[in-house]
Design an enzyme around this catalytic site. Structure first.
Site, PDB file in Angstrom:
ATOM      1  N   TYR A   1      82.442  12.356  20.839  1.00 15.43           N
ATOM      2  CA  TYR A   1      80.862  12.639  21.379  1.00 15.43           C
ATOM      3  C   TYR A   1      80.450  11.513  22.131  1.00 15.43           C
ATOM      4  O   TYR A   1      79.993  11.664  23.089  1.00 15.43           O
ATOM      5  CB  TYR A   1      80.309  13.045  20.033  1.00 15.43           C
ATOM      6  CG  TYR A   1      78.668  13.131  20.257  1.00 15.43           C
ATOM      7  CD1 TYR A   1      78.102  14.156  20.811  1.00 15.43           C
ATOM      8  CD2 TYR A   1      77.947  12.072  19.942  1.00 15.43           C
ATOM      9  CE1 TYR A   1      76.594  14.148  21.287  1.00 15.43           C
ATOM     10  CE2 TYR A   1      76.516  11.911  20.030  1.00 15.43           C
ATOM     11  CZ  TYR A   1      76.027  13.116  20.861  1.00 15.43           C
ATOM     12  OH  TYR A   1      74.606  12.927  20.880  1.00 15.43           O
TER      13      TYR A   1
ATOM     14  N   LYS B   1      79.396  10.927  25.916  1.00 18.29           N
ATOM     15  CA  LYS B   1      77.924  10.509  26.422  1.00 18.29           C
ATOM     16  C   LYS B   1      77.940   9.337  27.150  1.00 18.29           C
ATOM     17  O   LYS B   1      77.001   9.160  27.759  1.00 18.29           O
ATOM     18  CB  LYS B   1      76.995  10.087  24.951  1.00 18.29           C
ATOM     19  CG  LYS B   1      76.962  11.442  24.078  1.00 18.29           C
ATOM     20  CD  LYS B   1      75.880  12.699  24.840  1.00 18.29           C
ATOM     21  CE  LYS B   1      74.698  12.216  24.581  1.00 18.29           C
ATOM     22  NZ  LYS B   1      74.060  13.564  25.308  1.00 18.29           N
TER      23      LYS B   1
HETATM   24  N1  LIG Z   1      69.666  14.946  17.280  1.00 17.65           N
HETATM   25  C1  LIG Z   1      69.748  13.449  17.588  1.00 17.65           C
HETATM   26  O1  LIG Z   1      69.578  12.902  16.589  1.00 17.65           O
HETATM   27  C2  LIG Z   1      70.186  12.915  18.964  1.00 17.65           C
HETATM   28  C3  LIG Z   1      70.565  13.681  20.031  1.00 17.65           C
HETATM   29  N2  LIG Z   1      70.852  13.175  21.137  1.00 17.65           N
HETATM   30  C4  LIG Z   1      71.048  14.025  22.399  1.00 17.65           C
HETATM   31  O2  LIG Z   1      70.009  14.833  22.391  1.00 17.65           O
HETATM   32  C5  LIG Z   1      70.363  16.236  23.006  1.00 17.65           C
HETATM   33  C6  LIG Z   1      69.801  17.306  22.422  1.00 17.65           C
HETATM   34  O3  LIG Z   1      70.377  17.317  20.980  1.00 17.65           O
HETATM   35  P1  LIG Z   1      69.716  18.340  19.781  1.00 17.65           P
HETATM   36  O4  LIG Z   1      68.663  18.770  20.246  1.00 17.65           O
HETATM   37  O5  LIG Z   1      69.964  17.513  18.507  1.00 17.65           O
HETATM   38  O6  LIG Z   1      71.017  19.090  19.885  1.00 17.65           O
HETATM   39  P2  LIG Z   1      71.184  20.874  19.655  1.00 17.65           P
HETATM   40  O7  LIG Z   1      72.295  21.266  19.147  1.00 17.65           O
HETATM   41  O8  LIG Z   1      70.003  21.287  18.885  1.00 17.65           O
HETATM   42  O9  LIG Z   1      70.771  21.375  21.189  1.00 17.65           O
HETATM   43  C7  LIG Z   1      71.844  21.428  22.325  1.00 17.65           C
HETATM   44  C8  LIG Z   1      71.565  22.567  22.954  1.00 17.65           C
HETATM   45  O10 LIG Z   1      72.444  22.545  23.966  1.00 17.65           O
HETATM   46  C9  LIG Z   1      73.207  23.874  24.189  1.00 17.65           C
HETATM   47  N3  LIG Z   1      74.342  23.660  24.779  1.00 17.65           N
HETATM   48  C10 LIG Z   1      75.637  23.556  24.120  1.00 17.65           C
HETATM   49  N4  LIG Z   1      76.673  23.608  25.240  1.00 17.65           N
HETATM   50  C11 LIG Z   1      76.068  24.059  26.239  1.00 17.65           C
HETATM   51  C12 LIG Z   1      76.747  24.609  27.579  1.00 17.65           C
HETATM   52  N5  LIG Z   1      77.978  24.698  27.599  1.00 17.65           N
HETATM   53  N6  LIG Z   1      75.685  25.173  28.301  1.00 17.65           N
HETATM   54  C13 LIG Z   1      74.649  25.451  28.038  1.00 17.65           C
HETATM   55  N7  LIG Z   1      73.963  24.967  27.019  1.00 17.65           N
HETATM   56  C14 LIG Z   1      74.717  24.410  26.189  1.00 17.65           C
HETATM   57  C15 LIG Z   1      73.346  24.510  22.559  1.00 17.65           C
HETATM   58  O11 LIG Z   1      73.232  25.777  22.874  1.00 17.65           O
HETATM   59  C16 LIG Z   1      71.812  23.980  22.206  1.00 17.65           C
HETATM   60  O12 LIG Z   1      70.794  24.854  22.244  1.00 17.65           O
HETATM   61  C17 LIG Z   1      72.106  16.002  23.408  1.00 17.65           C
HETATM   62  O13 LIG Z   1      72.252  15.527  24.476  1.00 17.65           O
HETATM   63  C18 LIG Z   1      72.213  15.026  22.387  1.00 17.65           C
HETATM   64  O14 LIG Z   1      73.418  14.242  22.510  1.00 17.65           O
HETATM   65  C19 LIG Z   1      70.848  11.938  21.187  1.00 17.65           C
HETATM   66  C20 LIG Z   1      70.624  11.063  20.172  1.00 17.65           C
HETATM   67  C21 LIG Z   1      70.279  11.508  19.099  1.00 17.65           C
END
Ligand SMILES: NC(=O)C1=CN([C@@H]2O[C@H](COP(=O)(O)OP(=O)(O)OC[C@H]3O[C@@H](n4cnc5c(N)ncnc54)[C@H](O)[C@@H]3O)[C@@H](O)[C@H]2O)C=CC1
Ligand SMILES: CC(C)=CCC[C@@H](C)[C@H]1CC[C@H]2C3=C(CC[C@]12C)[C@@]1(C)CCC(=O)C[C@@H]1CC3
Length: 345
Positions: free
Chosen positions: A144, A148
């Site tokens: 992952y 990133k």
């Molecule tokens: N949750 C955390 O603590 C952290 C998150 N991030 C980053 O923040 C961003 C959001 O994370 P979260 O909201 O926690 O994750 P999440 O899993 O809740 O949201 C990600 C969304 O992306 C969508 N998705 C995945 N693959 C896809 C595709 N091929 N096409 C279209 N949509 C797609 C999913 O359906 C989901 O709704 C991510 O980029 C993650 O890497 C960065 C640092 C910390």
């Protein structure tokens, strides 16, 4: 004086807008008068002022429909880190992000705000108050993070003042808050299975946990301050609560708030890390025969037992960032939002 975007004239898109962070971002953008297009592989809610486009971000034609007349794109889609699926991370975070950039060019999008991650510099050892100039991890802790890193590089390199296409990356760390499907549910699951009795290491390691509304605030500031003549172009920014906290104090406050006991007994870090490594190796070897998902992965042990906190001084200076919800209030709101995970519920 810096010119301000007039939100009512603006249409933006949130790729990954059905996810935890994405939905909070969409809600705030709507509050600020933006018309929002959500692009995601799934639709998880409905909201006035929001148009949903269901599709895979690797599909440029599907993206182009959602990006019509859009000037700002927030890209916060990613497969979950826990999926540990190398091919999927490569396809979505690398190939997919390349497609997002191409689609932005073709649709005439002016700004792209990427949700990166502070973990792009984390190698499993202590990080204390790091600034953004720390080099990318040479040995990232998992697939992952590996993807990133490449994703962030690609988005920042795509920034082009000549072509009127500006990019910026936000690096949050340990996002938490209402509706998060990861942190609190994993923690409660571990507590319910009796696995939250132990503290890994001396319990003094400081970590950033960042309330989701602060992360959203950082994204919107970045989008609104990103201009041809601003220092934000092609830069990465840590967005944190600016209150590093002991990992185990944070976990204990959530657990106790939900009615569970706080972890009490200390285990040596290297011992637990060694066991986790062994379990991971066994799971890897047995993969063709049986799928095992251990709770204690080396990555999780490293996250739980080392310092990893970051300076957000650059965001304060370049975009006037300040956290809008302090940690104590953020923990209280989060605990309140999970009545179904309370002990005995
Ligand atoms: N949750 C955390 O603590 C952290 C998150 N991030 C980053 O923040 C961003 C959001 O994370 P979260 O909201 O926690 O994750 P999440 O899993 O809740 O949201 C990600 C969304 O992306 C969508 N998705 C995945 N693959 C896809 C595709 N091929 N096409 C279209 N949509 C797609 C999913 O359906 C989901 O709704 C991510 O980029 C993650 O890497 C960065 C640092 C910390
Ligand atoms: C700051 C940061 C990057 C947080 C990310 C969130 C998750 C990686 C953590 C959320 C719950 C945590 C957790 C553990 C490790 C890290 C998390 C998954 C343990 C597995 C650590 C070992 C234990 O004693 C059990 C913990 C359960 C909760």
């Amino acid at each position: 004086m810096a010119t301000r975007i007039r939100p009512s004239n603006k249409r933006c898109a949130v790729i990954g807008g059905s996810g935890f962070l994405g939905r909070h971002l969409v809600e705030r953008l709507v509050d600020r008068g933006y018309a929002v297009a959500v692009f995601d592989i799934r639709q998880s809610y409905e909201l006035p002022g929001v148009t949903f486009y269901q599709g895979d971000l690797c599909d440029k034609h599907a993206l182009l429909v959602a990006l019509k007349d859009v000037s700002i794109v927030f890209h916060c889609a990613s497969p979950a880190p826990a999926s540990d699926d190398r091919a999927l991370f490569q396809r979505v975070n690398i190939d997919g992000t390349r497609t997002v950039i191409q689609a932005c060019h073709e649709a005439g999008v002016q700004k792209l705000v990427l949700t990166s991650s502070a973990s792009v510099v984390f190698e499993g050892t202590d990080i204390k108050n790091a600034k953004e100039d720390l080099p990318y991890a040479k040995r990232p802790i998992d697939y992952y993070t590996e993807t990133k890193i490449q994703q962030e590089k690609m988005v920042l390199e795509a920034c082009s003042k000549e072509n009127d296409f500006l990019t910026v990356a936000i690096r949050p760390h340990g996002i938490f808050g209402p509706r998060d499907p990861q942190l609190v549910p994993i923690l409660v699951d571990a507590a319910r299975r009796g696995k939250m009795k132990f503290i890994i290491g001396d319990g003094c390691n400081l970590v950033d946990f960042t309330y989701v509304e602060n992360v959203v605030h950082g994204h919107i500031l970045a989008a609104e301050r990103l201009k041809t003549d601003s220092p934000l172009c092609a830069q990465a920014y840590h967005i944190t609560n600016d209150e590093p906290v002991r990992f185990w104090d944070f976990m204990s406050q959530i657990l106790v708030g939900l009615g569970y006991s706080a972890p009490r007994y200390h285990l040596p870090y290297m011992l637990v890390y060694g066991i986790a490594l062994l379990l991971w190796l066994m799971a890897f070897i047995m993969r063709p025969l049986v799928q095992i998902k251990p709770t204690f992965t080396p990555m999780r042990v490293a996250l739980a037992g080392t310092h990893h906190y970051y300076s957000c001084a650059r965001a304060k200076q370049d975009m006037g960032y300040q956290p809008v919800v302090p940690l104590k209030e953020a923990i209280a709101r989060t605990v309140e939002s999970y009545p179904h995970l309370r002990k005995g519920a």
